[in-house]
Design a protein around this motif. Structure first.
Motif, PDB file in Angstrom:
ATOM      1  N   LEU A   1       0.828  -1.206   0.000  1.00 38.85           N
ATOM      2  CA  LEU A   1       0.000   0.000   0.000  1.00 38.85           C
ATOM      3  C   LEU A   1       0.868   1.264   0.000  1.00 38.85           C
ATOM      4  CD1 LEU A   1      -2.883  -0.956   2.468  1.00 38.85           C
ATOM      5  CD2 LEU A   1      -2.909  -0.974  -0.035  1.00 38.85           C
ATOM      6  N   LEU A   2       1.986   1.222   0.700  1.00 37.61           N
ATOM      7  CA  LEU A   2       2.897   2.366   0.678  1.00 37.61           C
ATOM      8  C   LEU A   2       3.483   2.570  -0.711  1.00 37.61           C
ATOM      9  CD1 LEU A   2       4.771   1.877   4.093  1.00 37.61           C
ATOM     10  CD2 LEU A   2       3.058   3.631   3.532  1.00 37.61           C
TER      11      LEU A   2
ATOM     12  N   ARG B   1     -12.692  -0.570   1.924  1.00 40.84           N
ATOM     13  CA  ARG B   1     -11.836  -1.064   3.008  1.00 40.84           C
ATOM     14  C   ARG B   1     -12.201  -2.500   3.371  1.00 40.84           C
ATOM     15  NH1 ARG B   1     -12.089  -0.916   8.946  1.00 40.84           N
ATOM     16  NH2 ARG B   1     -10.110  -0.191   9.844  1.00 40.84           N
ATOM     17  N   SER B   2     -13.493  -2.791   3.410  1.00 42.43           N
ATOM     18  CA  SER B   2     -13.934  -4.138   3.783  1.00 42.43           C
ATOM     19  C   SER B   2     -13.496  -5.180   2.763  1.00 42.43           C
ATOM     20  CB  SER B   2     -15.463  -4.167   3.928  1.00 42.43           C
ATOM     21  OG  SER B   2     -16.100  -3.745   2.720  1.00 42.43           O
ATOM     22  N   ASP B   3     -13.313  -4.763   1.491  1.00 41.16           N
ATOM     23  CA  ASP B   3     -12.827  -5.702   0.476  1.00 41.16           C
ATOM     24  C   ASP B   3     -11.428  -6.195   0.827  1.00 41.16           C
ATOM     25  OD1 ASP B   3     -15.153  -5.316  -0.992  1.00 41.16           O
ATOM     26  OD2 ASP B   3     -14.281  -3.715  -2.204  1.00 41.16           O
TER      27      ASP B   3
ATOM     28  N   ILE C   1      -9.731  -5.919   3.812  1.00 44.86           N
ATOM     29  CA  ILE C   1      -9.669  -6.569   5.124  1.00 44.86           C
ATOM     30  C   ILE C   1     -10.296  -7.964   5.077  1.00 44.86           C
ATOM     31  CG2 ILE C   1     -10.385  -6.430   7.537  1.00 44.86           C
ATOM     32  CD1 ILE C   1      -8.299  -4.337   6.727  1.00 44.86           C
ATOM     33  N   GLY C   2     -11.484  -8.034   4.479  1.00 45.79           N
ATOM     34  CA  GLY C   2     -12.223  -9.292   4.480  1.00 45.79           C
ATOM     35  C   GLY C   2     -11.610 -10.364   3.597  1.00 45.79           C
ATOM     36  N   HIS C   3     -11.289 -10.019   2.362  1.00 49.27           N
ATOM     37  CA  HIS C   3     -10.799 -11.028   1.422  1.00 49.27           C
ATOM     38  C   HIS C   3      -9.377 -11.472   1.737  1.00 49.27           C
ATOM     39  CE1 HIS C   3     -14.191 -11.072  -1.386  1.00 49.27           C
ATOM     40  NE2 HIS C   3     -14.301  -9.782  -1.148  1.00 49.27           N
ATOM     41  N   LEU C   4      -8.549 -10.577   2.255  1.00 47.17           N
ATOM     42  CA  LEU C   4      -7.182 -10.952   2.619  1.00 47.17           C
ATOM     43  C   LEU C   4      -7.085 -11.425   4.066  1.00 47.17           C
ATOM     44  CD1 LEU C   4      -5.076  -8.166   0.852  1.00 47.17           C
ATOM     45  CD2 LEU C   4      -5.736 -10.429   0.016  1.00 47.17           C
ATOM     46  N   LYS C   5      -8.220 -11.371   4.773  1.00 46.45           N
ATOM     47  CA  LYS C   5      -8.306 -11.858   6.158  1.00 46.45           C
ATOM     48  C   LYS C   5      -7.240 -11.206   7.043  1.00 46.45           C
ATOM     49  CE  LYS C   5     -10.517 -16.163   4.783  1.00 46.45           C
ATOM     50  NZ  LYS C   5     -11.852 -15.582   5.042  1.00 46.45           N
ATOM     51  N   LEU C   6      -7.242  -9.878   7.037  1.00 42.76           N
ATOM     52  CA  LEU C   6      -6.277  -9.107   7.803  1.00 42.76           C
ATOM     53  C   LEU C   6      -6.942  -8.496   9.033  1.00 42.76           C
ATOM     54  CD1 LEU C   6      -4.640  -7.314   4.752  1.00 42.76           C
ATOM     55  CD2 LEU C   6      -3.699  -9.261   6.021  1.00 42.76           C
ATOM     56  N   GLN C   7      -6.132  -8.083   9.979  1.00 39.26           N
ATOM     57  CA  GLN C   7      -6.628  -7.477  11.213  1.00 39.26           C
ATOM     58  C   GLN C   7      -6.425  -5.960  11.139  1.00 39.26           C
ATOM     59  OE1 GLN C   7      -5.271  -9.416  14.823  1.00 39.26           O
ATOM     60  NE2 GLN C   7      -4.898 -11.331  13.710  1.00 39.26           N
ATOM     61  N   PRO C   8      -7.494  -5.194  10.958  1.00 36.85           N
ATOM     62  CA  PRO C   8      -7.352  -3.751  10.738  1.00 36.85           C
ATOM     63  C   PRO C   8      -6.761  -3.000  11.923  1.00 36.85           C
ATOM     64  CG  PRO C   8      -9.657  -4.338  11.080  1.00 36.85           C
ATOM     65  CD  PRO C   8      -8.906  -5.632  10.928  1.00 36.85           C
ATOM     66  N   LYS C   9      -6.958  -3.520  13.147  1.00 40.60           N
ATOM     67  CA  LYS C   9      -6.469  -2.813  14.335  1.00 40.60           C
ATOM     68  C   LYS C   9      -5.038  -3.180  14.710  1.00 40.60           C
ATOM     69  CE  LYS C   9     -11.080  -2.242  16.351  1.00 40.60           C
ATOM     70  NZ  LYS C   9     -11.948  -2.496  17.537  1.00 40.60           N
ATOM     71  N   ARG C  10      -4.426  -4.075  13.937  1.00 42.05           N
ATOM     72  CA  ARG C  10      -3.051  -4.478  14.263  1.00 42.05           C
ATOM     73  C   ARG C  10      -2.081  -3.336  13.978  1.00 42.05           C
ATOM     74  NH1 ARG C  10      -0.952 -10.318  12.922  1.00 42.05           N
ATOM     75  NH2 ARG C  10      -1.844 -10.571  14.997  1.00 42.05           N
TER      76      ARG C  10
ATOM     77  N   GLY D   1      -5.538  -0.907   9.218  1.00 40.23           N
ATOM     78  CA  GLY D   1      -6.823  -0.353   8.807  1.00 40.23           C
ATOM     79  C   GLY D   1      -6.750   1.134   8.525  1.00 40.23           C
ATOM     80  N   GLY D   2      -6.027   1.865   9.374  1.00 40.50           N
ATOM     81  CA  GLY D   2      -5.873   3.293   9.162  1.00 40.50           C
ATOM     82  C   GLY D   2      -5.133   3.597   7.877  1.00 40.50           C
ATOM     83  N   LEU D   3      -4.080   2.808   7.599  1.00 31.95           N
ATOM     84  CA  LEU D   3      -3.322   3.000   6.369  1.00 31.95           C
ATOM     85  C   LEU D   3      -4.180   2.673   5.151  1.00 31.95           C
ATOM     86  CD1 LEU D   3      -0.667   3.608   4.907  1.00 31.95           C
ATOM     87  CD2 LEU D   3      -0.041   1.195   5.213  1.00 31.95           C
ATOM     88  N   ALA D   4      -4.967   1.601   5.233  1.00 28.58           N
ATOM     89  CA  ALA D   4      -5.843   1.234   4.116  1.00 28.58           C
ATOM     90  C   ALA D   4      -6.839   2.351   3.822  1.00 28.58           C
ATOM     91  CB  ALA D   4      -6.570  -0.074   4.431  1.00 28.58           C
ATOM     92  N   ASP D   5      -7.420   2.917   4.856  1.00 29.39           N
ATOM     93  CA  ASP D   5      -8.356   4.034   4.662  1.00 29.39           C
ATOM     94  C   ASP D   5      -7.676   5.199   3.955  1.00 29.39           C
ATOM     95  OD1 ASP D   5     -10.484   2.740   5.874  1.00 29.39           O
ATOM     96  OD2 ASP D   5     -10.038   3.543   7.867  1.00 29.39           O
ATOM     97  N   LEU D   6      -6.459   5.511   4.391  1.00 30.97           N
ATOM     98  CA  LEU D   6      -5.722   6.633   3.821  1.00 30.97           C
ATOM     99  C   LEU D   6      -5.414   6.399   2.345  1.00 30.97           C
ATOM    100  CD1 LEU D   6      -4.266   9.342   4.366  1.00 30.97           C
ATOM    101  CD2 LEU D   6      -2.223   8.002   4.921  1.00 30.97           C
TER     102      LEU D   6
END
Length: 382
Positions: A154-155, A242-244, A246-255, A276-281
């Motif tokens: 993402l970076l 964002r849910s796409d 997090i959900g499909h890659l089964k990641l933890q947004p709060k990590r 999760g914050g980075l994904a939103d950004l």
């Protein structure tokens, strides 16, 4: 050993096609710029060195009942059996070549890794990396979690979007999104601008033979760039959620991201600490970008030995036709139909396949071809 289903991985789409000759370095940038820094996780570097060398010694496998025999009894579709919560563009291109070969490669990953030792693939990989280093340096970043690894990608997206807005050329651009209800991942070779200011997607294929690919291979190449366009356009149009991710890659947004990832993000002026914050950004950055959708799809074919260009061709993207083809491929993954091998007219592909001796579909095709030859023999020639 089963391929990890939740990472993008290092190996490029071209390397993984399994089609005898391929890799896809990029054409030189239209605008010379200062080198971009491309991040690479420690796991990515390991994968580049982890390809083994094995041969196919397994008995004949009949997988025509893959959907209906044991998987259905256990309530499993191929997507569930192979733990494919998302698909790569690579895998769809391989599926377009021969669905049975793709399935056997998933069942026997060591044979697939053996195929990756093909000198033509290795030569293409070398050219690909050399071209990549022409426009950016690779910066190693220590990754401790899957969230770290995906954050690094993402970076890279953030960094390259800024360069695109400046009219520069970028390479190895990660793309992702939902198409026909399935989450897809891929990596575009190159994005640059034409003299008219239109965004051009370029994929470069290296070939051992100094000739253009046949219709069967060109079909996979066209599919690849078409899917890349749909994914990239969806990213900049704001259709990726964002849910796409997090959900499909089964990641933890709060990590919380690792120290090395956070340090590099900080050097880019990014203060988000969680995935999760980075994904939103990143998603907000994509949807508000001045970069428009892809206007042209270009394939360039280069001779491996001489380095000369064989030809360039532009691909028309007919979205309705492309989505129809995609739905047919996804019907297999969803257990709606059996896997298909090649038609008799394309049985020549079997001679290039590492699973030739163990594929029942291929043996049936060979028997059918032999029977047809016998029927067509002129009695007067005996």
């Amino acid at each position: 050993m089963e391929e990890k289903a939740n990472t993008w991985g290092y190996v490029s789409d071209a390397e993984m096609l399994g089609i005898r000759l391929n890799d896809e370095p990029c054409v030189p940038p239209l605008i010379k710029t200062q080198k971009e820094k491309h991040l690479e996780s420690s796991d990515d570097r390991f994968k580049r060195r982890a390809i083994g060398y094995w041969s196919d010694t397994s008995p004949t496998v009949n997988i025509r009942s893959l959907n209906r025999r044991h998987p259905t009894e256990e309530g499993l579709t191929p997507q569930n059996r192979f733990r494919r919560w998302h698909l790569s563009v690579t895998l769809l291109c391989e599926q377009s070549w021969c669905e049975m070969k793709m399935v056997l490669g998933l069942l026997r990953p060591l044979v697939k890794q053996n195929e990756m030792k093909n000198p033509e693939v290795k030569a293409g990989t070398t050219i690909h990396l050399k071209r990549q280093l022409e426009v950016h340096d690779i910066v190693p970043i220590q990754a401790h979690t899957r969230e770290d690894r995906e954050a690094i990608k993402l970076l890279n997206v953030m960094s390259m979007m800024s360069l695109l807005e400046e009219g520069q050329c970028v390479r190895e651009f990660p793309v992702f999104g939902v198409l026909e209800g399935m989450f897809f991942l891929g990596v575009i070779d190159e994005l640059s601008y034409s003299t008219e200011g239109e965004l051009v997607l370029s994929e470069l294929k290296t070939r051992k033979e100094n000739s253009l690919p046949g219709k069967a291979q060109a079909k996979g190449h066209d599919l690849q760039v078409g899917l890349y366009k749909l994914l990239f356009d969806g990213m900049v149009n704001g259709t990726v959620k964002r849910s796409d991710i997090i959900g499909h890659l089964k990641l933890q947004p709060k990590r919380v991201l690792g120290t090395a990832v956070l340090n590099h993000a900080g050097s880019m002026g990014i203060e988000e600490a969680t995935f999760g914050g980075l994904a939103d950004l990143v998603l907000k950055r994509l949807s508000s970008s001045k970069v428009g959708t892809i206007q042209h799809l270009k394939l360039e074919y280069i001779h491996q030995d001489s380095g000369t260009t064989i030809d360039r061709r532009y691909v028309r993207c007919e979205e309705d036709d492309l989505r129809g083809e995609l739905r047919d491929y996804l019907a297999f993954w969803r257990g709606q139909r059996e896997p298909r091998g090649v038609d008799i007219e394309e049985a020549w592909k079997c001679r290039l396949c590492p699973f030739q001796q163990s594929c029942q579909w291929g043996k049936d095709n060979a028997a059918a071809g032999a029977a047809e030859s016998c029927v067509n023999v002129d009695p007067g020639s005996k």
